[in-house]
Scaffold this active site. Structure first.
Site, short mmCIF file in Angstrom:
data_model
loop_
_atom_site.label_atom_id
_atom_site.label_comp_id
_atom_site.label_asym_id
_atom_site.label_seq_id
_atom_site.Cartn_x
_atom_site.Cartn_y
_atom_site.Cartn_z
N LYS A 136 31.17 107.80 71.13
CA LYS A 136 29.95 107.32 71.77
C LYS A 136 30.39 106.66 73.09
CE LYS A 136 25.46 106.65 71.62
NZ LYS A 136 24.48 107.74 71.62
N ASP B 15 33.01 108.61 58.52
CA ASP B 15 32.39 108.35 57.22
C ASP B 15 31.03 109.03 57.14
OD1 ASP B 15 31.92 107.08 54.70
OD2 ASP B 15 30.63 105.65 55.75
N TYR C 51 35.39 98.78 60.42
CA TYR C 51 35.67 98.47 59.01
C TYR C 51 36.65 97.30 58.88
CZ TYR C 51 33.59 102.57 56.69
OH TYR C 51 32.73 103.50 56.17
N ASP D 98 25.84 111.40 68.24
CA ASP D 98 24.46 111.79 67.89
C ASP D 98 24.29 113.30 68.03
OD1 ASP D 98 24.87 111.31 70.60
OD2 ASP D 98 22.94 110.32 70.94
#
Ligand code: IPM
Ligand code: MG
Length: 366
Positions: free
Chosen positions: A190, A246, A142, A222
């Site tokens: 991840k 988010d 972000y 995931d």
């Protein structure tokens, strides 16, 4: 003590749900003989229309001098449809987070028994769901630099950056929270692909040594996305970076049955901001249809985390559950409902006003 609350209603349904939250806080103030002062500020498209800036300096100063900030929503379709716009309302939100240093976004996810049948998930999956997401809020993709387009305009890029310090300060909060809950932190990342995720793992593992009674587990994002739906009661405290948090929190909102139920807190070293996570939902703005419960629960969160009033917070939560069990809810929860935004706020403040003070001081903990 007079507690100063900065009120930033913002855009879309922000003003009407914040009205209900303020109504409820006023009923708390009179039930408990407390003093809150509310000072209003502009933010988002509402601020751009008046000042050209989605987070004006005046609003920043108001936030800095207040004990807590109650915020509605940001976003207006008239800016969404103009990709060339230099200034967008959302920039106000991001600037507010970074200027006020609101690095930890706390989003509790809970299922409510009176609403079990409203969830798209099966009852036995959502029973006993009670977890909280600690989403890092001022770093990652972000805010990372560089970002932009190549000169030939054929490619665009964003950068995901994290420092050890940014990871450590929110990790500590997540472990502290787990200590007072079920004692489990799940770091969602991840790490099989991203260098930033591997730094998160390294740093969080180090911090976990200080909390031997908290169990730390790692989960790829995931897999976590799947588990939020297939086994949400698995989680206690979820710790994650900005963008994963988010996405996962919007996903998790379906557990409760409506995005209109989820409060949040954004915590920094000096400021604390409380906001419903639903956003501006312009389609129903001004129609008295928006669900005010997320804003009202955000006000409860504010009483608990910023204003040292946990008993008052619990009374609001009790009133919220009561509104659900009595069916005083908006149409996102019950499509046939005749109750509007203000009816829900009236019911909750009426419930609070109907309690007598002796009963209150004896304290009901829920
Ligand atoms: C949120 C919102 C914001 C975010 C948007 C409006 C910039 O989705 O608070 O979750 O992505 O952080
Ligand atoms: Mg979001």
């Amino acid at each position: 003590m007079n507690r100063k609350i900065a009120v930033l209603p913002g855009d879309g349904i922000g003003p009407e749900v914040i009205d209900e939250a303020v109504k409820v806080l006023k009923s708390i103030a009179s039930a408990y003989d407390q003093k809150f002062s509310f000072e209003y500020g502009l933010v988002g498209a509402a601020a751009m229309d008046k000042t050209g800036d989605p987070f004006p300096l005046e609003t920043e100063n108001l936030c800095k001098k207040s004990h807590a900030i109650l915020f509605g929503a940001i976003g207006d379709p008239k800016y969404d449809n103009n990709p060339a716009a230099k200034v967008r309302p959302e920039q106000g939100l991001l600037r507010m987070r970074s200027t006020l240093g609101l690095f930890a976004n706390v989003r509790p996810i809970k299922s409510y028994p009176p609403l079990f049948d409203k969830s798209p998930l099966k009852n036995d999956r959502i029973k006993n769901v009670d977890f909280v997401v600690y989403r890092e809020l001022t770093g990652g993709i972000y805010f990372g630099e560089p970002r932009g387009r190549t000169e030939d305009d054929q490619r665009a890029y964003d950068t995901c950056v994290y420092s050890r310090e940014e990871i450590a300060r929110i990790a500590v909060m997540a472990f502290e929270a787990a200590q007072n809950r079920k004692g489990k932190v799940t770091l969602v990342d991840k790490a099989n692909v991203l260098a930033t995720s591997r730094l998160w793992r390294e740093e969080v593992k180090k911090i976990s040594k200080e909390y031997p009674e908290v169990n730390l587990e790692f989960m790829f994002v995931d897999n976590a996305a799947m588990k939020v739906i297939t086994q949400p009661s698995h989680f206690d405290v979820v710790l994650t970076e900005n963008m994963f948090g988010d996405i996962l929190t919007d996903e998790a909102s379906v557990i409760a049955g409506s995005l209109g139920l989820l409060p949040s807190a954004s915590i920094g070293h000096h400021s604390k901001l409380f906001e419903p996570i639903h956003g501006s939902y312009p389609e129903v703005a001004g129609l008295n249809k928006a669900n005010p419960l997320a804003a009202i629960l955000s006000a409860a969160f504010m009483l608990e985390l910023a204003l040292d009033a946990p008993g008052e917070a619990n009374l609001i939560r009790e009133a919220v559950v009561k509104s659900m069990s009595e069916g005083i809810v908006t149409e996102d929860i019950d499509p046939g409902s005749k109750h509007g935004t203000s009816d829900v706020g009236d019911f909750i403040s009426g419930y609070i006003a109907s309690k007598n003070v002796d009963e209150l001081t004896s304290g009901t903990i829920i």
